[in-house]
Design an enzyme around this catalytic site. Structure first.
Site, PDB file in Angstrom:
ATOM      1  N   HIS A  93       0.673  -1.148  -0.122  1.00 37.62           N
ATOM      2  CA  HIS A  93      -0.138  -0.200  -0.019  1.00 37.62           C
ATOM      3  C   HIS A  93       0.827   1.180   0.195  1.00 37.62           C
ATOM      4  CE1 HIS A  93      -3.622   2.404   1.016  1.00 37.62           C
ATOM      5  NE2 HIS A  93      -2.434   3.149   2.034  1.00 37.62           N
ATOM      6  N   GLU A  94       1.584   1.317   0.890  1.00 37.48           N
ATOM      7  CA  GLU A  94       2.752   2.393   0.915  1.00 37.48           C
ATOM      8  C   GLU A  94       3.473   2.746  -0.271  1.00 37.48           C
ATOM      9  OE1 GLU A  94       1.742   4.572   2.961  1.00 37.48           O
ATOM     10  OE2 GLU A  94       0.955   3.510   4.456  1.00 37.48           O
ATOM     11  N   HIS A  97       1.653   4.471  -2.878  1.00 37.40           N
ATOM     12  CA  HIS A  97       1.708   5.959  -2.826  1.00 37.40           C
ATOM     13  C   HIS A  97       3.149   6.390  -3.575  1.00 37.40           C
ATOM     14  CE1 HIS A  97      -1.749   6.427  -0.521  1.00 37.40           C
ATOM     15  NE2 HIS A  97      -1.301   5.760   0.655  1.00 37.40           N
TER      16      HIS A  97
END
Length: 226
Positions: A93-94, A97
């Site tokens: 998920h990170e 980004h």
């Protein structure tokens, strides 16, 4: 009675998303011997695979996040060094980004600009709300009081806009990028995909409680104008 029930419902709406996030992360946080690498190792591998070798992977005690200013994916110690489904999903998920940032996606760029503005207005808001009771004493005319309330509304509105803009960015990171990466790259077993989806959903909801709280605070100030 109705006011009390409405208050409880509002409290539940604010607290439950955050509670759901914590419970979901905890449910899938046990290390698994069949997971070949840690969350930090996966993050490093994915970043390198996408040509983002300049993005660092670091430990943090301030919550998992990607810092676009320092170009760093930061994971809590448990996710950085853990071999759990939570660690794997949060790392992906990170990293997503970081992909949004590297690709210059319009929504992420907008969020960066708004976040920088919100950081400034938050500092002003901190001083304003401390001084507000004193200022209210001197605001004896209706127009002065309305101006005071409008300032409070404007300061809170910036944070509301930022949190609302953040939500679709978070869901894109989880389901537009992280899930396909994990699924297509066979980084997790097919049987574990439902659990991974729940962790990614929780990761996307981390800002929901903040958005709700901001909206509640904004509503309180708007009521003063009525």
């Amino acid at each position: 009675m109705l006011i009390a029930l409405a208050g409880l419902a509002l409290l539940a709406a604010i607290v439950l998303p955050q509670l759901l996030v914590r419970l979901t992360f905890s449910r899938h946080a046990a290390d698994r011997p069949d997971i070949p690498g840690t969350g930090g190792e996966l993050a490093r591998h994915l970043l390198d695979s996408f040509g983002l070798g300049h993005v660092r992977v670091e430990v943090t005690d301030r919550g998992d996040h990607y810092d676009p200013r320092d170009k760093a994916v930061r994971l809590g110690e448990r996710n950085l060094n853990g071999r759990s489904l939570t660690a794997v999903a949060v790392a992906a998920h990170e990293v997503s980004h970081a992909l949004q940032d590297d690709r210059g996606e319009r929504s992420f760029t907008l969020w960066q600009r708004l976040a920088a503005l919100a950081a400034q207005t938050d500092r002003i808001a901190g001083l304003f709300f401390i001084a507000a009771p004193i200022l209210a004493i001197f605001a004896r005319t209706p127009m002065a009081l309305i101006a005071l309330v409008l300032v409070g509304v404007a300061l809170l509105a910036v944070r509301v806009v930022v949190t609302l803009v953040t939500l679709p960015i978070e869901f894109d990171a989880s389901f537009g990028k992280a899930l396909p990466i994990l699924e297509e790259g066979n980084y997790v077993a097919r049987a574990d995909l439902p659990a991974v989806r729940s962790v990614l959903r929780a990761a996307a909801l981390t800002y929901l409680a903040a958005a709700l709280i901001s909206l509640v605070n904004l509503a309180r100030w708007v009521r003063l104008l009525r």
